[in-house]
Scaffold this active site. Sequence first.
Site, PDB file in Angstrom:
ATOM      1  CB  CYS A  34      -0.881   0.058   1.255  1.00 47.49           C
ATOM      2  SG  CYS A  34      -1.778  -1.431   1.616  1.00 47.49           S
ATOM      3  CB  CYS A 278      11.537  -3.830   2.658  1.00 46.44           C
ATOM      4  SG  CYS A 278      11.296  -4.840   1.183  1.00 46.44           S
ATOM      5  CB  SER A 325      11.004  -2.338 -12.443  1.00 48.58           C
ATOM      6  OG  SER A 325      10.791  -3.588 -13.075  1.00 48.58           O
ATOM      7  CG  ASP A 387      12.930  -8.111 -15.024  1.00 42.33           C
ATOM      8  OD1 ASP A 387      12.656  -6.994 -14.565  1.00 42.33           O
ATOM      9  OD2 ASP A 387      12.067  -8.993 -15.247  1.00 42.33           O
ATOM     10  CG  ASP A 388      12.635  -5.824 -10.972  1.00 39.06           C
ATOM     11  OD1 ASP A 388      12.066  -6.614 -10.211  1.00 39.06           O
ATOM     12  OD2 ASP A 388      12.065  -5.278 -11.925  1.00 39.06           O
ATOM     13  CB  CYS A 424       7.724 -10.865   1.830  1.00 34.14           C
ATOM     14  SG  CYS A 424       7.672  -9.413   2.903  1.00 34.14           S
ATOM     15  CB  CYS A 475      14.279  -6.608   5.972  1.00 35.67           C
ATOM     16  SG  CYS A 475      13.448  -8.223   5.836  1.00 35.67           S
ATOM     17  CB  CYS A 478      12.563 -11.999  -0.115  1.00 36.78           C
ATOM     18  SG  CYS A 478      13.394 -10.463  -0.536  1.00 36.78           S
TER      19      CYS A 478
END
Length: 511
Positions: A34, A278, A325, A387-388, A424, A475, A478
């Site tokens: 969000c 994050c 991205s 790519d990310d 996550c 963090c 992941c």
Amino acid sequence: MMPIDFPVEDGSPDRFNVLSGVVSDRPDKPEEACGVFAVYAPGESAAKLTYFGLYALQHRGQESAGIATFTGNQVHLYKEMGLVSQVFNETILNELPGEMAIGHTRYSTTGSSRVVNAQPAVVDTRLGPLALAHNGNLVNTPELREELLQNNHNLVTTTDSELIAFAIAEEVNSGKSWLEGAISAFHRCHGAFSLAIGTPEGIIGTRDPNGIRPLVIGTLPQTNSADPLRYVLASETCGLDIIGAEYLRDVEPGELVWITSEGLASFHWITQPQPKLCIFEMIYFARPDSVMNSESLYTYRMRIGRILAMESPAEADIVIAVPDSGVPAAIGYSQASGIPYAEGLIKNRYVGRTFIQPTQVMRESGIRMKLNPLKDVLAGKRVVLVDDSIVRGTTSRKIVKALRDAGAIEVHMRISSPPVTHPCFYGIDTDSQDHLIAATKSVQEIAAQIEVDSLSYLSWSGMLQATQDNPEHFCSACFTGDYPVSIPEPLKRSKLMLETKRPALETVTPV
């Protein structure tokens, strides 16, 4: 749906009817939870400022949007499913009076995609109503929900955000002030939460003790020196820029800021916070023009592209990106490698969610609705595709096929983050572990599955080195499975299907 006014004396408000949302297939990318926004702006239309702030934060959530404004002890609320520009218009905004506002744009991670789960969440207290907007995820949701149900609270949504609002109301109703009640409630919440909370007296902003999700403070310019300072809270600095607010600082992990007519006050409700922002906010989620660690994320993403080129070179003719991205990292890769950067994929930026099923021919053509290859750029070329991330690999395989169909003779894929091996629990919508391709396959096996000539990921150390900050302040669970907030066993079992951890630095060198 017209705005609903909730006076303080009316008790618990009657919420919206439940409207079922239709959810399309899950995207092959991590999805952010969000965006939150709040403004205290005497002399201004807080609703209109919030509209533009949410507009800038639209990338953080596209399912629903809402704004709550305050006039004295009355809160005015409007929220609906859809994009910010679809939910609000001039008429609706004019019916949201007040100089204080809380806004939210949502992607569901806890609770389904329904208008009843849209935010801000509004509840009543003995001191008046409060409106709460939340970015993040609690990990103790079942326990907190059970506590509140036992205390006879009428929970009407399936979100953890509503639980935080009712926890604050419960503490306030026990005789505490807004600040005392909020701090007591925060101690009952475990996980990730960046919050903007409106009350009749002022606005509260806070982050969890690890600061996993971002939240920044800005100031609006004063028309004259006698005017009170006007403050803004936003998930990212791009939400400040759009309304002409100046970035002041970040809300610190474990800090509560209290914005009233007397200005901004700060309270640290945790004595020893442990920052764990994050890292995916920097790699992917936040807008590239947003500022973190005193620089734009565009600059950080170019830097990880340069490190990626040094770690994983390739013999190629052009470097292209998966837009949008992957673009900054691809440019950085090009700069460090000396291989020219080109646009090889054109993105249709006006494609949103569609409920119309494509024809069989369209399904077979793969990703053409969103990305279309430039045949004259790709024909006969050895291509580095940047790519990310790769989550499940389904989209990557379609893109690689499209490049080959357009005439690329070699495709070398480079990923500007380490392999995603763990889900996550803190506000990113990821699959369970058994659906994460890097959790079940080696880099060599992934390369074979997506049909590239070579595949390499950025190393974990390179990713953190590029932040130019203390690597302990992020963090990266992941990629490693090292979760900064302990995960209760039932929740852990729901997503962590596998126990093996794969090394963060494993590459396939070009043949």
